[in-house]
Design an enzyme around this catalytic site. Structure first.
Site, PDB file in Angstrom:
ATOM      1  N   ASP A   8      58.812  78.644  65.064  1.00  0.00           N
ATOM      2  CA  ASP A   8      57.812  77.817  64.394  1.00  0.00           C
ATOM      3  C   ASP A   8      58.452  77.188  63.155  1.00  0.00           C
ATOM      4  O   ASP A   8      59.672  77.303  62.933  1.00  0.00           O
ATOM      5  CB  ASP A   8      56.535  78.624  64.072  1.00  0.00           C
ATOM      6  CG  ASP A   8      56.746  79.654  62.974  1.00  0.00           C
ATOM      7  OD1 ASP A   8      57.893  79.816  62.496  1.00  0.00           O
ATOM      8  OD2 ASP A   8      55.760  80.309  62.587  1.00  0.00           O
ATOM      9  N   HIS A   9      57.622  76.536  62.313  1.00  0.00           N
ATOM     10  CA  HIS A   9      58.134  75.843  61.130  1.00  0.00           C
ATOM     11  C   HIS A   9      58.823  76.793  60.150  1.00  0.00           C
ATOM     12  O   HIS A   9      59.808  76.432  59.515  1.00  0.00           O
ATOM     13  CB  HIS A   9      56.980  75.124  60.419  1.00  0.00           C
ATOM     14  CG  HIS A   9      55.849  76.034  60.077  1.00  0.00           C
ATOM     15  ND1 HIS A   9      54.949  76.481  61.039  1.00  0.00           N
ATOM     16  CD2 HIS A   9      55.470  76.627  58.919  1.00  0.00           C
ATOM     17  CE1 HIS A   9      54.056  77.279  60.470  1.00  0.00           C
ATOM     18  NE2 HIS A   9      54.362  77.394  59.183  1.00  0.00           N
ATOM     19  N   CYS A  65      60.059  83.458  64.066  1.00  0.00           N
ATOM     20  CA  CYS A  65      59.017  82.894  63.198  1.00  0.00           C
ATOM     21  C   CYS A  65      59.206  83.532  61.828  1.00  0.00           C
ATOM     22  O   CYS A  65      60.300  84.024  61.534  1.00  0.00           O
ATOM     23  CB  CYS A  65      57.620  83.101  63.786  1.00  0.00           C
ATOM     24  SG  CYS A  65      57.075  84.811  63.972  1.00  0.00           S
ATOM     25  N   GLY A  66      58.199  83.536  60.997  1.00  0.00           N
ATOM     26  CA  GLY A  66      58.374  84.097  59.652  1.00  0.00           C
ATOM     27  C   GLY A  66      58.761  85.564  59.712  1.00  0.00           C
ATOM     28  O   GLY A  66      59.710  86.002  59.060  1.00  0.00           O
ATOM     29  N   THR A  67      58.023  86.329  60.508  1.00  0.00           N
ATOM     30  CA  THR A  67      58.301  87.764  60.663  1.00  0.00           C
ATOM     31  C   THR A  67      58.981  88.101  61.980  1.00  0.00           C
ATOM     32  O   THR A  67      59.507  89.204  62.126  1.00  0.00           O
ATOM     33  CB  THR A  67      56.982  88.557  60.625  1.00  0.00           C
ATOM     34  OG1 THR A  67      56.155  88.077  61.690  1.00  0.00           O
ATOM     35  CG2 THR A  67      56.263  88.389  59.294  1.00  0.00           C
ATOM     36  N   GLY A  68      58.891  87.202  62.952  1.00  0.00           N
ATOM     37  CA  GLY A  68      59.338  87.495  64.322  1.00  0.00           C
ATOM     38  C   GLY A  68      58.247  88.156  65.135  1.00  0.00           C
ATOM     39  O   GLY A  68      58.380  88.326  66.356  1.00  0.00           O
ATOM     40  N   GLY A  70      54.635  87.412  65.427  1.00  0.00           N
ATOM     41  CA  GLY A  70      53.681  86.584  66.182  1.00  0.00           C
ATOM     42  C   GLY A  70      54.322  85.910  67.378  1.00  0.00           C
ATOM     43  O   GLY A  70      53.763  85.926  68.491  1.00  0.00           O
ATOM     44  N   HIS A  98      68.753  99.979  76.599  1.00  0.00           N
ATOM     45  CA  HIS A  98      67.726 100.901  77.091  1.00  0.00           C
ATOM     46  C   HIS A  98      66.486 100.191  77.640  1.00  0.00           C
ATOM     47  O   HIS A  98      65.851 100.695  78.555  1.00  0.00           O
ATOM     48  CB  HIS A  98      67.286 101.859  75.973  1.00  0.00           C
ATOM     49  CG  HIS A  98      68.289 102.939  75.699  1.00  0.00           C
ATOM     50  ND1 HIS A  98      68.011 104.076  74.983  1.00  0.00           N
ATOM     51  CD2 HIS A  98      69.604 103.046  76.049  1.00  0.00           C
ATOM     52  CE1 HIS A  98      69.086 104.848  74.908  1.00  0.00           C
ATOM     53  NE2 HIS A  98      70.078 104.236  75.531  1.00  0.00           N
ATOM     54  N   ASN A  99      66.115  99.069  77.036  1.00  0.00           N
ATOM     55  CA  ASN A  99      64.846  98.423  77.399  1.00  0.00           C
ATOM     56  C   ASN A  99      65.030  97.190  78.276  1.00  0.00           C
ATOM     57  O   ASN A  99      64.040  96.606  78.716  1.00  0.00           O
ATOM     58  CB  ASN A  99      64.066  98.038  76.132  1.00  0.00           C
ATOM     59  CG  ASN A  99      63.956  99.171  75.142  1.00  0.00           C
ATOM     60  OD1 ASN A  99      64.480  99.104  74.039  1.00  0.00           O
ATOM     61  ND2 ASN A  99      63.312 100.254  75.541  1.00  0.00           N
ATOM     62  N   ARG A 109      61.868  85.258  57.481  1.00  0.00           N
ATOM     63  CA  ARG A 109      61.519  85.724  56.142  1.00  0.00           C
ATOM     64  C   ARG A 109      61.884  87.195  55.967  1.00  0.00           C
ATOM     65  O   ARG A 109      61.549  87.799  54.950  1.00  0.00           O
ATOM     66  CB  ARG A 109      60.013  85.514  55.897  1.00  0.00           C
ATOM     67  CG  ARG A 109      59.619  84.043  55.853  1.00  0.00           C
ATOM     68  CD  ARG A 109      58.109  83.859  55.816  1.00  0.00           C
ATOM     69  NE  ARG A 109      57.759  82.440  55.765  1.00  0.00           N
ATOM     70  CZ  ARG A 109      56.562  81.969  56.112  1.00  0.00           C
ATOM     71  NH1 ARG A 109      55.612  82.793  56.525  1.00  0.00           N
ATOM     72  NH2 ARG A 109      56.317  80.673  56.044  1.00  0.00           N
ATOM     73  N   ARG A 132      68.381 106.228  84.135  1.00  0.00           N
ATOM     74  CA  ARG A 132      67.058 106.732  83.742  1.00  0.00           C
ATOM     75  C   ARG A 132      66.245 105.659  83.020  1.00  0.00           C
ATOM     76  O   ARG A 132      65.012 105.674  83.052  1.00  0.00           O
ATOM     77  CB  ARG A 132      67.186 107.990  82.882  1.00  0.00           C
ATOM     78  CG  ARG A 132      67.762 107.760  81.489  1.00  0.00           C
ATOM     79  CD  ARG A 132      67.973 109.087  80.750  1.00  0.00           C
ATOM     80  NE  ARG A 132      68.286 108.910  79.332  1.00  0.00           N
ATOM     81  CZ  ARG A 132      69.489 108.590  78.875  1.00  0.00           C
ATOM     82  NH1 ARG A 132      70.501 108.371  79.717  1.00  0.00           N
ATOM     83  NH2 ARG A 132      69.696 108.451  77.571  1.00  0.00           N
ATOM     84  N   HIS A 133      66.949 104.740  82.391  1.00  0.00           N
ATOM     85  CA  HIS A 133      66.242 103.670  81.672  1.00  0.00           C
ATOM     86  C   HIS A 133      65.576 102.701  82.643  1.00  0.00           C
ATOM     87  O   HIS A 133      64.552 102.097  82.331  1.00  0.00           O
ATOM     88  CB  HIS A 133      67.198 102.928  80.739  1.00  0.00           C
ATOM     89  CG  HIS A 133      67.890 103.848  79.776  1.00  0.00           C
ATOM     90  ND1 HIS A 133      67.206 104.576  78.832  1.00  0.00           N
ATOM     91  CD2 HIS A 133      69.197 104.190  79.647  1.00  0.00           C
ATOM     92  CE1 HIS A 133      68.059 105.323  78.145  1.00  0.00           C
ATOM     93  NE2 HIS A 133      69.276 105.113  78.620  1.00  0.00           N
ATOM     94  N   ARG A 136      62.066 103.688  83.561  1.00  0.00           N
ATOM     95  CA  ARG A 136      61.076 103.366  82.524  1.00  0.00           C
ATOM     96  C   ARG A 136      60.778 101.869  82.483  1.00  0.00           C
ATOM     97  O   ARG A 136      59.618 101.457  82.311  1.00  0.00           O
ATOM     98  CB  ARG A 136      61.590 103.865  81.171  1.00  0.00           C
ATOM     99  CG  ARG A 136      61.720 105.386  81.165  1.00  0.00           C
ATOM    100  CD  ARG A 136      62.745 105.895  80.204  1.00  0.00           C
ATOM    101  NE  ARG A 136      62.942 107.339  80.374  1.00  0.00           N
ATOM    102  CZ  ARG A 136      63.915 108.030  79.800  1.00  0.00           C
ATOM    103  NH1 ARG A 136      64.792 107.425  79.016  1.00  0.00           N
ATOM    104  NH2 ARG A 136      64.029 109.321  80.000  1.00  0.00           N
TER     105      ARG A 136
HETATM  106  C1  RB5 Z   1      53.563  81.342  59.496  1.00  0.00           C
HETATM  107  O1  RB5 Z   1      53.128  81.242  58.180  1.00  0.00           O
HETATM  108  C2  RB5 Z   1      53.730  82.806  59.882  1.00  0.00           C
HETATM  109  O2  RB5 Z   1      52.460  83.412  60.003  1.00  0.00           O
HETATM  110  C3  RB5 Z   1      54.506  82.940  61.169  1.00  0.00           C
HETATM  111  O3  RB5 Z   1      55.749  82.333  61.011  1.00  0.00           O
HETATM  112  C4  RB5 Z   1      54.809  84.352  61.650  1.00  0.00           C
HETATM  113  O4  RB5 Z   1      55.340  85.117  60.630  1.00  0.00           O
HETATM  114  C5  RB5 Z   1      53.726  85.045  62.370  1.00  0.00           C
HETATM  115  O5  RB5 Z   1      53.901  86.144  62.927  1.00  0.00           O
END
Ligand code: RB5
Length: 153
Positions: A8-9, A65-68, A70, A98-99, A109, A132-133, A136
């Site tokens: 995303d942005h 994304c910001g956190t990865g 979403g 493993h996965n 971020r 074994r993996h 699963r």
């Molecule tokens: C966007 O502001 C933020 O919510 C998105 O990049 C992400 O972190 C969501 O999981």
């Protein structure tokens, strides 16, 4: 190897850095957007990457994304996708070994570009160990297929 990538942005700039890193490694890249820092919605790009991997247009996917979180959750909603949301190289390696994760997700971020490149390398440079993996991972596929595996131990 071909890698589908989407962000995303919030992660547009890091996506461009990772694309260059992949190209420097001689890896073919399928860039599914976003293509500017303009505000957008991460599920769109998560689904795009998930679908590209699930239908064979790419071998593996990367979502940012910001956190990865979403975009990783979104990619993982596509049938057949095992998306791993990680912030360290150990988890990136284990996600493959493993996965048998087929999508790697991380946050722009959360990790800087240097660590992000190392996370990508750790993911790409390791193979699924099977054995074994595999049992699963097959059970994960059963959940994907709507089967009830809760009685198993
Ligand atoms: C966007 O502001 C933020 O919510 C998105 O990049 C992400 O972190 C969501 O999981």
């Amino acid at each position: 190897m071909k890698i589908a990538i989407g962000s995303d942005h919030a992660a547009y700039e890091l996506k461009e850095i990772i694309i260059q890193h992949l190209k420097d490694r001689g890896i073919e890249v399928l860039d599914l957007g976003t293509h500017s820092p303009e505000r957008t919605h991460y599920p769109v790009y998560g689904q795009r990457v998930g679908k590209a991997v699930a239908n064979g247009d790419a071998d593996l996917g990367i979502t940012i994304c910001g956190t990865g979180i979403g975009i990783g959750i979104s990619a993982g909603k596509v049938k057949g996708i095992r998306a791993a949301i990680v912030s360290d190289t150990y988890s990136a390696r284990m996600a493959r070994q493993h996965n048998n994760a087929n999508v790697l997700s991380f946050g722009a971020r959360v990790v800087g570009p240097g660590l992000a490149e190392d996370i990508v390398d750790s993911f790409l440079d390791h193979e699924f160990e099977g054995g074994r993996h595999a049992t699963r991972v097959d059970l994960i596929a059963d959940i994907d297929a709507g089967e009830d595996i809760t009685e198993m131990s």
